[in-house]
Motif scaffolding. Sequence first.
Motif, PDB file in Angstrom:
ATOM      1  N   HIS A 128       0.843  -1.192   0.000  1.00 25.70           N
ATOM      2  CA  HIS A 128       0.000   0.000   0.000  1.00 25.70           C
ATOM      3  C   HIS A 128       0.885   1.251   0.000  1.00 25.70           C
ATOM      4  O   HIS A 128       1.627   1.491   0.948  1.00 25.70           O
ATOM      5  CB  HIS A 128      -0.913   0.027   1.214  1.00 25.70           C
ATOM      6  N   THR A 129       0.805   1.994  -1.071  1.00 25.54           N
ATOM      7  CA  THR A 129       1.472   3.291  -1.124  1.00 25.54           C
ATOM      8  C   THR A 129       0.385   4.342  -0.982  1.00 25.54           C
ATOM      9  O   THR A 129      -0.555   4.375  -1.775  1.00 25.54           O
ATOM     10  CB  THR A 129       2.218   3.485  -2.455  1.00 25.54           C
ATOM     11  N   PRO A 130       0.478   5.200   0.013  1.00 27.70           N
ATOM     12  CA  PRO A 130      -0.589   6.183   0.221  1.00 27.70           C
ATOM     13  C   PRO A 130      -0.639   7.207  -0.907  1.00 27.70           C
ATOM     14  O   PRO A 130       0.363   7.499  -1.554  1.00 27.70           O
ATOM     15  CB  PRO A 130      -0.214   6.846   1.543  1.00 27.70           C
TER      16      PRO A 130
ATOM     17  N   ASP B 151      -1.015  24.158  -8.052  1.00 28.89           N
ATOM     18  CA  ASP B 151      -1.262  22.780  -7.672  1.00 28.89           C
ATOM     19  C   ASP B 151      -0.164  22.348  -6.701  1.00 28.89           C
ATOM     20  O   ASP B 151       1.013  22.429  -7.026  1.00 28.89           O
ATOM     21  CB  ASP B 151      -1.245  21.901  -8.920  1.00 28.89           C
ATOM     22  N   PRO B 152      -0.509  21.915  -5.476  1.00 29.17           N
ATOM     23  CA  PRO B 152       0.527  21.562  -4.514  1.00 29.17           C
ATOM     24  C   PRO B 152       1.300  20.309  -4.902  1.00 29.17           C
ATOM     25  O   PRO B 152       2.360  20.044  -4.374  1.00 29.17           O
ATOM     26  CB  PRO B 152      -0.250  21.351  -3.218  1.00 29.17           C
ATOM     27  N   VAL B 153       0.774  19.519  -5.838  1.00 29.76           N
ATOM     28  CA  VAL B 153       1.462  18.314  -6.261  1.00 29.76           C
ATOM     29  C   VAL B 153       2.284  18.644  -7.497  1.00 29.76           C
ATOM     30  O   VAL B 153       1.759  18.765  -8.590  1.00 29.76           O
ATOM     31  CB  VAL B 153       0.463  17.176  -6.588  1.00 29.76           C
ATOM     32  N   VAL B 154       3.575  18.828  -7.336  1.00 30.49           N
ATOM     33  CA  VAL B 154       4.445  19.102  -8.470  1.00 30.49           C
ATOM     34  C   VAL B 154       4.701  17.803  -9.214  1.00 30.49           C
ATOM     35  O   VAL B 154       4.560  17.721 -10.422  1.00 30.49           O
ATOM     36  CB  VAL B 154       5.761  19.750  -7.998  1.00 30.49           C
ATOM     37  N   ARG B 155       5.082  16.775  -8.496  1.00 28.62           N
ATOM     38  CA  ARG B 155       5.300  15.465  -9.086  1.00 28.62           C
ATOM     39  C   ARG B 155       5.147  14.453  -7.969  1.00 28.62           C
ATOM     40  O   ARG B 155       5.786  14.568  -6.931  1.00 28.62           O
ATOM     41  CB  ARG B 155       6.698  15.409  -9.689  1.00 28.62           C
ATOM     42  N   PHE B 156       4.316  13.464  -8.176  1.00 28.75           N
ATOM     43  CA  PHE B 156       4.080  12.465  -7.138  1.00 28.75           C
ATOM     44  C   PHE B 156       3.916  11.124  -7.820  1.00 28.75           C
ATOM     45  O   PHE B 156       2.838  10.762  -8.260  1.00 28.75           O
ATOM     46  CB  PHE B 156       2.828  12.832  -6.327  1.00 28.75           C
ATOM     47  N   ASP B 157       5.024  10.380  -7.936  1.00 27.42           N
ATOM     48  CA  ASP B 157       5.036   9.076  -8.585  1.00 27.42           C
ATOM     49  C   ASP B 157       5.105   8.004  -7.522  1.00 27.42           C
ATOM     50  O   ASP B 157       5.983   8.041  -6.660  1.00 27.42           O
ATOM     51  CB  ASP B 157       6.255   8.926  -9.509  1.00 27.42           C
ATOM     52  N   ASP B 158       4.196   7.037  -7.598  1.00 25.10           N
ATOM     53  CA  ASP B 158       4.311   5.867  -6.724  1.00 25.10           C
ATOM     54  C   ASP B 158       5.436   5.011  -7.271  1.00 25.10           C
ATOM     55  O   ASP B 158       5.571   4.845  -8.476  1.00 25.10           O
ATOM     56  CB  ASP B 158       3.014   5.065  -6.721  1.00 25.10           C
ATOM     57  N   GLY B 159       6.226   4.468  -6.421  1.00 27.74           N
ATOM     58  CA  GLY B 159       7.342   3.645  -6.870  1.00 27.74           C
ATOM     59  C   GLY B 159       6.953   2.191  -6.979  1.00 27.74           C
ATOM     60  O   GLY B 159       6.006   1.720  -6.354  1.00 27.74           O
ATOM     61  N   ALA B 160       7.700   1.467  -7.780  1.00 22.29           N
ATOM     62  CA  ALA B 160       7.533   0.022  -7.868  1.00 22.29           C
ATOM     63  C   ALA B 160       8.421  -0.630  -6.814  1.00 22.29           C
ATOM     64  O   ALA B 160       9.180   0.042  -6.112  1.00 22.29           O
ATOM     65  CB  ALA B 160       7.904  -0.444  -9.274  1.00 22.29           C
ATOM     66  N   ALA B 161       8.334  -1.939  -6.729  1.00 19.02           N
ATOM     67  CA  ALA B 161       9.136  -2.666  -5.741  1.00 19.02           C
ATOM     68  C   ALA B 161      10.623  -2.455  -6.001  1.00 19.02           C
ATOM     69  O   ALA B 161      11.067  -2.443  -7.144  1.00 19.02           O
ATOM     70  CB  ALA B 161       8.783  -4.145  -5.796  1.00 19.02           C
ATOM     71  N   ASN B 162      11.386  -2.285  -4.941  1.00 18.85           N
ATOM     72  CA  ASN B 162      12.843  -2.118  -4.959  1.00 18.85           C
ATOM     73  C   ASN B 162      13.323  -0.867  -5.676  1.00 18.85           C
ATOM     74  O   ASN B 162      14.481  -0.798  -6.077  1.00 18.85           O
ATOM     75  CB  ASN B 162      13.527  -3.356  -5.551  1.00 18.85           C
ATOM     76  N   GLU B 163      12.487   0.108  -5.865  1.00 18.42           N
ATOM     77  CA  GLU B 163      12.920   1.368  -6.467  1.00 18.42           C
ATOM     78  C   GLU B 163      13.263   2.369  -5.382  1.00 18.42           C
ATOM     79  O   GLU B 163      12.598   2.440  -4.347  1.00 18.42           O
ATOM     80  CB  GLU B 163      11.822   1.962  -7.362  1.00 18.42           C
ATOM     81  N   MET B 164      14.306   3.143  -5.635  1.00 22.13           N
ATOM     82  CA  MET B 164      14.676   4.197  -4.701  1.00 22.13           C
ATOM     83  C   MET B 164      13.794   5.414  -4.978  1.00 22.13           C
ATOM     84  O   MET B 164      13.696   5.879  -6.115  1.00 22.13           O
ATOM     85  CB  MET B 164      16.143   4.579  -4.859  1.00 22.13           C
ATOM     86  N   MET B 165      13.169   5.906  -3.934  1.00 29.26           N
ATOM     87  CA  MET B 165      12.245   7.031  -4.073  1.00 29.26           C
ATOM     88  C   MET B 165      12.798   8.232  -3.313  1.00 29.26           C
ATOM     89  O   MET B 165      13.420   8.092  -2.260  1.00 29.26           O
ATOM     90  CB  MET B 165      10.866   6.665  -3.526  1.00 29.26           C
ATOM     91  N   PHE B 166      12.554   9.399  -3.855  1.00 28.38           N
ATOM     92  CA  PHE B 166      12.968  10.658  -3.244  1.00 28.38           C
ATOM     93  C   PHE B 166      11.697  11.422  -2.893  1.00 28.38           C
ATOM     94  O   PHE B 166      10.832  11.622  -3.745  1.00 28.38           O
ATOM     95  CB  PHE B 166      13.821  11.460  -4.232  1.00 28.38           C
ATOM     96  N   LEU B 167      11.567  11.835  -1.643  1.00 32.49           N
ATOM     97  CA  LEU B 167      10.375  12.547  -1.186  1.00 32.49           C
ATOM     98  C   LEU B 167      10.795  13.877  -0.587  1.00 32.49           C
ATOM     99  O   LEU B 167      11.696  13.939   0.249  1.00 32.49           O
ATOM    100  CB  LEU B 167       9.636  11.706  -0.134  1.00 32.49           C
TER     101      LEU B 167
END
Length: 181
Positions: A68-70, A125-141
């Motif tokens: 589950h990715t919020p 728009d407060p969401v500039v870019r919001f990508d859900d990641g796949a398994a084992n991907e490095m995500m930057f928040l």
Amino acid sequence: MIHSVLKKARSILRKEDGAVTVDFVIMVPFYLSVFLASAELGLMSLRYAYLERSLDVAVRDIRLSTGHTPSHDELVQQICDQASVIPDCTNNLSLQMFQRDPRNWTEVPEASTCGTLHEDNATVDPVVRFDDGAANEMMFLRACASVRAIFPGALFVPVAVRNSEGEYALVVENTFVQEPR
């Protein structure tokens, strides 16, 4: 007649009454502005620490709850529930989340200004870019909160202010790896 006026003027100029008052009037604004700047800096540090801690807690929940990715709104609400010292957090917080490749590293894009910190007070728009990641991907928040200065006339605040309304940006970043689902 002129001699008596000059004598009276000399006697007034020789008096030392009020000498401490002059020092007081010169030094009090300086000490007051240092006090206000330290109070503002303390509050800014407190808000930054709360935002950083709440982002860490939210990222930990994302990492540990596999499958589950919020959504953006759920993540904003989760961060704002923890960051209680940021006023009107749900409206003043913007998030960016995107994937980074650790083997082919490229620079992380510059922090964009928060939604309410744009020029001309345009609604953004407060969401500039919001990508859900796949398994084992490095995500930057990245989380950015726009906060109004309490004492906009304090010593250091003009350096930090980003718009004409006295708001400054608190930007916090976090990197994590999506667990396998």
